[in-house]
Design a protein around this motif. Structure first.
Motif, mmCIF file in Angstrom:
data_model
loop_
_atom_site.group_PDB
_atom_site.id
_atom_site.type_symbol
_atom_site.label_atom_id
_atom_site.label_comp_id
_atom_site.label_asym_id
_atom_site.label_seq_id
_atom_site.Cartn_x
_atom_site.Cartn_y
_atom_site.Cartn_z
ATOM 1 N N UNK A 161 52.514 -40.072 44.446
ATOM 2 C CA UNK A 161 52.069 -39.654 45.782
ATOM 3 C C UNK A 161 52.866 -38.446 46.254
ATOM 4 N N UNK A 162 52.268 -37.646 47.103
ATOM 5 C CA UNK A 162 52.882 -36.399 47.554
ATOM 6 C C UNK A 162 54.242 -36.661 48.197
ATOM 7 N N UNK A 163 55.227 -35.884 47.796
ATOM 8 C CA UNK A 163 56.560 -35.949 48.363
ATOM 9 C C UNK A 163 57.515 -36.878 47.656
ATOM 10 N N UNK A 164 57.022 -37.755 46.798
ATOM 11 C CA UNK A 164 57.910 -38.733 46.161
ATOM 12 C C UNK A 164 58.764 -38.104 45.067
ATOM 13 N N UNK A 165 58.173 -37.248 44.227
ATOM 14 C CA UNK A 165 58.971 -36.626 43.164
ATOM 15 C C UNK A 165 60.078 -35.729 43.720
ATOM 16 N N UNK A 166 59.801 -34.850 44.716
ATOM 17 C CA UNK A 166 60.903 -34.075 45.286
ATOM 18 C C UNK A 166 62.005 -34.959 45.855
ATOM 19 N N UNK A 167 61.638 -36.046 46.518
ATOM 20 C CA UNK A 167 62.638 -36.958 47.065
ATOM 21 C C UNK A 167 63.470 -37.583 45.956
ATOM 22 N N UNK A 168 62.828 -37.928 44.838
ATOM 23 C CA UNK A 168 63.552 -38.528 43.719
ATOM 24 C C UNK A 168 64.535 -37.537 43.102
ATOM 25 N N UNK A 169 64.132 -36.260 42.994
ATOM 26 C CA UNK A 169 65.058 -35.243 42.491
ATOM 27 C C UNK A 169 66.280 -35.121 43.405
ATOM 28 N N UNK A 170 66.047 -35.027 44.703
ATOM 29 C CA UNK A 170 67.165 -34.888 45.638
ATOM 30 C C UNK A 170 68.040 -36.134 45.632
ATOM 31 N N UNK A 171 67.430 -37.301 45.530
ATOM 32 C CA UNK A 171 68.200 -38.539 45.469
ATOM 33 C C UNK A 171 69.053 -38.579 44.202
ATOM 34 N N UNK A 172 68.498 -38.109 43.087
ATOM 35 C CA UNK A 172 69.253 -38.059 41.840
ATOM 36 C C UNK A 172 70.496 -37.182 41.998
ATOM 37 N N UNK A 173 70.370 -36.106 42.765
ATOM 38 C CA UNK A 173 71.508 -35.226 42.992
ATOM 39 C C UNK A 173 72.602 -35.854 43.831
ATOM 40 N N UNK A 174 72.314 -36.948 44.517
ATOM 41 C CA UNK A 174 73.302 -37.637 45.338
ATOM 42 C C UNK A 174 74.082 -38.698 44.557
ATOM 43 N N UNK A 175 73.680 -38.966 43.326
ATOM 44 C CA UNK A 175 74.336 -40.002 42.541
ATOM 45 C C UNK A 175 75.669 -39.477 42.007
#
Length: 329
Positions: free
Chosen positions: A231-245
């Motif tokens: 769904x729209x917006x989920x992949x960008x959010x996952x990339x940014x979340x990955x950067x917070x790990x």
């Protein structure tokens, strides 16, 4: 020694030392919480990764239209800049934020019907690390949108029918569109949603332990690797979340399956023995555009003296939404 150095960084925070970046601060705090909690920290069980998708590059698909997305022959749809950013100024967080921005710019709104299938075509190149022999595989998959129908799954050139999940079965990452649509598209909220799948004890990222972050990375990597259409917006959010790990790091000069040189993102998992590689391998990005190029993984087969180790490079060639299993766009 690394734990001690990180605690010293926290001690020096207000004594004129340069401010810590977010990753270092969260990593030190997470390790401190782990040390304080000790063995009593609950270990959340890891969910099985669904094999209905693929072992390689099912991420950042560039859409050619609402229903069909196909990469160009060279795997890109953008022009490279003449002067890519200097490698010394890059960080994992910078690359993943750039990847999120690229994904937002190029994603297309897609709303498949529950009775349809998501078709993916993936190219995988495997090199035997001992003999140097390389073989290529083409994996085609048809995944039921709502999970109610059997799907066709391929892995390393071998295919089989995957039956629908039973009423009491759950997998990660979710494959049905309805569940994916419920996931947060804010990176912090996405992390907390993953952290609280079993309990509601986590209210802040600062409360997460090493074990929590390891499980969150596992979940995010699975989502990005194994769900080609979101769904729209989920992949960008996952990339940014990955950067917070904490522990996510950049590895320069990595070749993708087409021979292009990119920058890779991988993860040092503090819960694994030193030198071990956890789930996720390497995400490879264009150093100029931050567009996703593909995955690099290591695969083994066999046991003991007969075990073989392969370097696996893969990328998503195309995807489409179709009405029937085995129907090609």
């Amino acid at each position: 020694m690394r734990d001690i150095d990180e605690l010293r960084e926290l001690r020096d925070f207000d004594t004129g030392a340069p401010p810590l970046d977010d990753e270092t601060r969260r990593r030190a705090r997470a390790r401190l919480l782990t040390a304080v909690n000790g063995p009593a920290v609950p270990v959340r069980p890891r969910r099985p990764v669904l094999r209905i998708a693929l072992s390689g590059a099912l991420a950042a698909a560039v859409a050619a239209g609402v229903l069909v997305a196909v990469r160009d022959d060279d795997g890109t749809r953008t022009h490279r800049t003449a002067n890519p950013p200097a490698m010394r100024n890059m960080s994992a967080q910078m690359v993943l934020k750039g990847a999120a921005a690229y994904a937002r710019e190029h994603e297309r709104a897609v709303s498949p019907r529950d009775d349809q299938f998501i078709y993916t075509k993936e190219i995988i190149k495997e090199t035997d690390q001992k003999t140097g022999v390389t073989k290529s595989h083409v994996d085609e998959n048809w995944r039921s949108v709502d999970g109610s129908k059997r799907s066709w799954t391929m892995e390393i050139g071998h295919g089989w029918w995957s039956p629908p999940l039973k009423a009491d079965e759950t997998v990660w990452p979710p494959q049905d569109w309805g569940t994916l649509r419920k996931l947060p598209t804010d990176p912090k909220k996405l992390i907390l949603a993953l952290a609280n799948q079993y309990t509601n004890r986590t209210k802040s990222l600062d409360d997460l332990t090493d074990m929590d972050w390891s499980s969150i990375h596992f979940d995010l990597a699975g989502l990005l690797k194994l769900v080609p259409v979101m769904p729209q917006g989920l992949r960008p959010a996952a990339y940014e979340a990955l950067g917070m790990v904490p522990g996510v790091k950049l590895v320069p000069n990595q070749k993708d399956a087409k021979g292009r040189t990119g920058v890779a993102i991988t993860y040092d998992d503090p819960t694994l023995p030193k030198g071990s590689v956890g789930f996720g391998g390497y995400f490879i990005f264009d150093p100029a555009t931050y567009g996703f190029l593909g995955f690099r993984d290591v695969r083994t087969s066999g046991d003991g003296a007969a075990m073989k180790t392969y370097t696996q490079l893969s990328y998503l060639d195309s995807w489409a939404i179709v009405d029937r299993v085995k129907e090609r766009p």
